[in-house]
Motif scaffolding. Structure first.
Motif, mmCIF file in Angstrom:
data_model
loop_
_atom_site.group_PDB
_atom_site.id
_atom_site.type_symbol
_atom_site.label_atom_id
_atom_site.label_comp_id
_atom_site.label_asym_id
_atom_site.label_seq_id
_atom_site.Cartn_x
_atom_site.Cartn_y
_atom_site.Cartn_z
ATOM 1 N N VAL A 128 0.874 -1.144 -0.131
ATOM 2 C CA VAL A 128 0.034 0.121 -0.181
ATOM 3 C C VAL A 128 1.107 1.231 0.092
ATOM 4 N N ARG A 129 0.326 2.583 -0.201
ATOM 5 C CA ARG A 129 0.931 3.776 -0.270
ATOM 6 C C ARG A 129 0.357 4.713 0.631
ATOM 7 N N THR A 130 0.837 4.871 1.784
ATOM 8 C CA THR A 130 0.129 5.622 2.803
ATOM 9 C C THR A 130 0.753 7.212 2.928
ATOM 10 N N GLY A 131 0.411 8.050 3.848
ATOM 11 C CA GLY A 131 0.392 9.229 3.836
ATOM 12 C C GLY A 131 2.016 9.812 3.950
ATOM 13 N N ARG A 132 2.141 10.960 3.220
ATOM 14 C CA ARG A 132 3.733 11.607 3.197
ATOM 15 C C ARG A 132 3.873 12.258 4.441
ATOM 16 N N ASP A 133 5.011 12.637 4.711
ATOM 17 C CA ASP A 133 5.448 13.359 5.535
ATOM 18 C C ASP A 133 4.431 14.730 5.905
ATOM 19 N N GLY A 134 3.984 14.879 6.976
ATOM 20 C CA GLY A 134 3.157 16.089 7.019
ATOM 21 C C GLY A 134 1.530 15.496 6.792
ATOM 22 N N ALA A 135 1.333 14.699 6.501
ATOM 23 C CA ALA A 135 0.121 14.184 6.079
ATOM 24 C C ALA A 135 0.007 12.666 6.245
ATOM 25 N N GLU A 136 0.342 12.206 7.442
ATOM 26 C CA GLU A 136 0.472 10.885 7.953
ATOM 27 C C GLU A 136 -0.870 10.070 7.955
ATOM 28 N N THR A 137 -0.766 9.136 7.555
ATOM 29 C CA THR A 137 -1.924 8.133 7.863
ATOM 30 C C THR A 137 -1.950 7.860 9.450
ATOM 31 N N ARG A 138 -3.085 8.223 10.119
ATOM 32 C CA ARG A 138 -3.069 8.296 11.574
ATOM 33 C C ARG A 138 -3.154 6.643 12.001
ATOM 34 N N THR A 139 -2.498 6.454 13.121
ATOM 35 C CA THR A 139 -2.377 5.195 13.820
ATOM 36 C C THR A 139 -3.581 4.850 14.828
ATOM 37 N N GLY A 140 -3.963 3.750 15.116
ATOM 38 C CA GLY A 140 -4.645 3.533 16.314
ATOM 39 C C GLY A 140 -5.834 2.432 15.761
ATOM 40 N N HIS A 173 -8.525 3.429 -0.894
ATOM 41 C CA HIS A 173 -9.160 3.379 -2.207
ATOM 42 C C HIS A 173 -8.152 2.923 -3.173
ATOM 43 N N SER A 174 -8.633 2.796 -4.477
ATOM 44 C CA SER A 174 -7.599 2.664 -5.757
ATOM 45 C C SER A 174 -7.057 3.747 -6.252
ATOM 46 N N VAL A 175 -6.024 3.523 -6.601
ATOM 47 C CA VAL A 175 -4.947 4.319 -7.552
ATOM 48 C C VAL A 175 -4.343 3.722 -8.558
ATOM 49 N N THR A 176 -3.930 4.267 -9.642
ATOM 50 C CA THR A 176 -3.250 3.551 -10.796
ATOM 51 C C THR A 176 -1.695 3.699 -10.483
ATOM 52 N N LYS A 177 -1.204 4.647 -9.661
ATOM 53 C CA LYS A 177 0.176 4.888 -9.787
ATOM 54 C C LYS A 177 0.708 3.821 -8.867
ATOM 55 N N SER A 178 2.346 3.729 -8.914
ATOM 56 C CA SER A 178 3.045 2.637 -8.443
ATOM 57 C C SER A 178 2.651 2.854 -6.752
ATOM 58 N N MET A 179 2.812 1.747 -6.187
ATOM 59 C CA MET A 179 2.544 1.888 -4.649
ATOM 60 C C MET A 179 4.101 2.226 -4.046
ATOM 61 N N TYR A 180 4.962 2.305 -4.764
ATOM 62 C CA TYR A 180 6.195 3.009 -4.068
ATOM 63 C C TYR A 180 6.456 4.363 -4.653
ATOM 64 N N ASN A 181 5.562 4.912 -5.262
ATOM 65 C CA ASN A 181 5.696 6.380 -5.739
ATOM 66 C C ASN A 181 5.933 7.345 -4.328
ATOM 67 N N PRO A 182 7.004 7.985 -4.233
ATOM 68 C CA PRO A 182 7.216 8.795 -3.220
ATOM 69 C C PRO A 182 6.598 10.315 -3.470
ATOM 70 N N PRO A 183 6.249 11.167 -2.481
ATOM 71 C CA PRO A 183 6.465 10.762 -0.950
ATOM 72 C C PRO A 183 5.449 9.941 -0.592
ATOM 73 N N GLY A 184 4.142 9.886 -1.251
ATOM 74 C CA GLY A 184 3.041 9.230 -0.540
ATOM 75 C C GLY A 184 1.745 10.069 -0.931
ATOM 76 N N SER A 185 0.819 9.269 -0.066
ATOM 77 C CA SER A 185 -0.349 9.873 -0.173
ATOM 78 C C SER A 185 -1.020 10.937 0.599
ATOM 79 N N GLY A 186 -2.098 11.751 0.618
ATOM 80 C CA GLY A 186 -2.289 12.769 1.626
ATOM 81 C C GLY A 186 -2.877 12.287 2.684
ATOM 82 N N GLY A 187 -2.752 11.082 3.095
ATOM 83 C CA GLY A 187 -3.168 10.347 4.234
ATOM 84 C C GLY A 187 -4.087 9.036 4.239
#
Length: 218
Positions: A128-140, A173-187
């Protein structure tokens, strides 16, 4: 159950057009990158090393795409190695709860997700591709609370197919880009289309989601 498909280099078909330039500089992670790519491990940049690294960088939109064995390229490769090591037992550490029945697990450290029912793996693990620095996917501990099979993001002005929201505006949700595309998602937790569809078919409102770890580079 979906296999974890994380290519070393050229398993995705014909590569994009060759980049115009190729660096002759030896990167700080030259030996590690050479080993990952199946190149002779001598710690010295060669034209063949550079072309192989460039191919990897182009597939995953790592810039600048000049074939340099730098920190972002190696971090991406190291994440792939960690995902492969997970095999079919991604919850070996027990970090994702096994006492809640059906649950979607998200390991930010390995950029992996899977669905389990108790201790039984039902789907995955998948990258998966999760949130970038400053828009991290929240834990918990979370729960799926809203699903939209063809969601339109009013914030990013993009379609978010197979959206399943579990924390504020954060969703699978689905995206068409690489799961390793930096810097990451918006969260959000970005997924390949087939994996996002599988999650849509397996999860429902009220199902548990557990997010833990810390994404590399954040």
């Amino acid at each position: 159950m979906s296999g974890l498909l994380v290519p070393l280099t050229l398993s995705l078909g014909a590569a994009p057009a060759q980049a115009a330039s190729c660096t002759t500089s030896t990167g700080p992670y030259q030996k590690q990158v050479e080993k990952f790519m199946g190149r002779p491990v001598d710690g010295r940049q060669s034209p063949a090393d550079c072309k192989a690294i460039q191919t990897f960088q182009r597939w995953h939109a790592i810039t600048p795409t000049i074939g340099y064995a730098g920190p972002v390229t190696w971090r991406t490769m190291n994440t792939i190695l960690a995902q492969r090591a997970a095999g079919t037992n991604p919850n070996k550490s027990g970090a994702c709860p096994t006492n809640k029945g059906r649950i979607a697990c998200v390991d930010l450290t390995r950029q992996l997700s899977w669905i389990q029912d108790g201790a039984k793996l039902k789907y995955g693990p998948v990258p998966v591709r999760t949130g970038r620095d400053g828009a991290e996917t929240r834990t918990g501990a979370k729960k799926v609370y809203y699903r939209s099979i063809k969601h339109w993001s009013t914030l990013y002005k993009v379609w978010m197919p197979y959206s399943q929201f579990f924390d504020g505006g954060q969703a699978f949700h689905s995206v068409t880009k690489s799961m390793y595309n930096p810097p990451g998602s918006g969260g959000c937790v970005n997924m390949r289309p087939a994996d996002a569809k599988a999650y849509w078919n397996l999860l429902k409102n009220g199902d548990d989601v557990h997010v833990y770890g810390r994404k590399p580079g954040t």
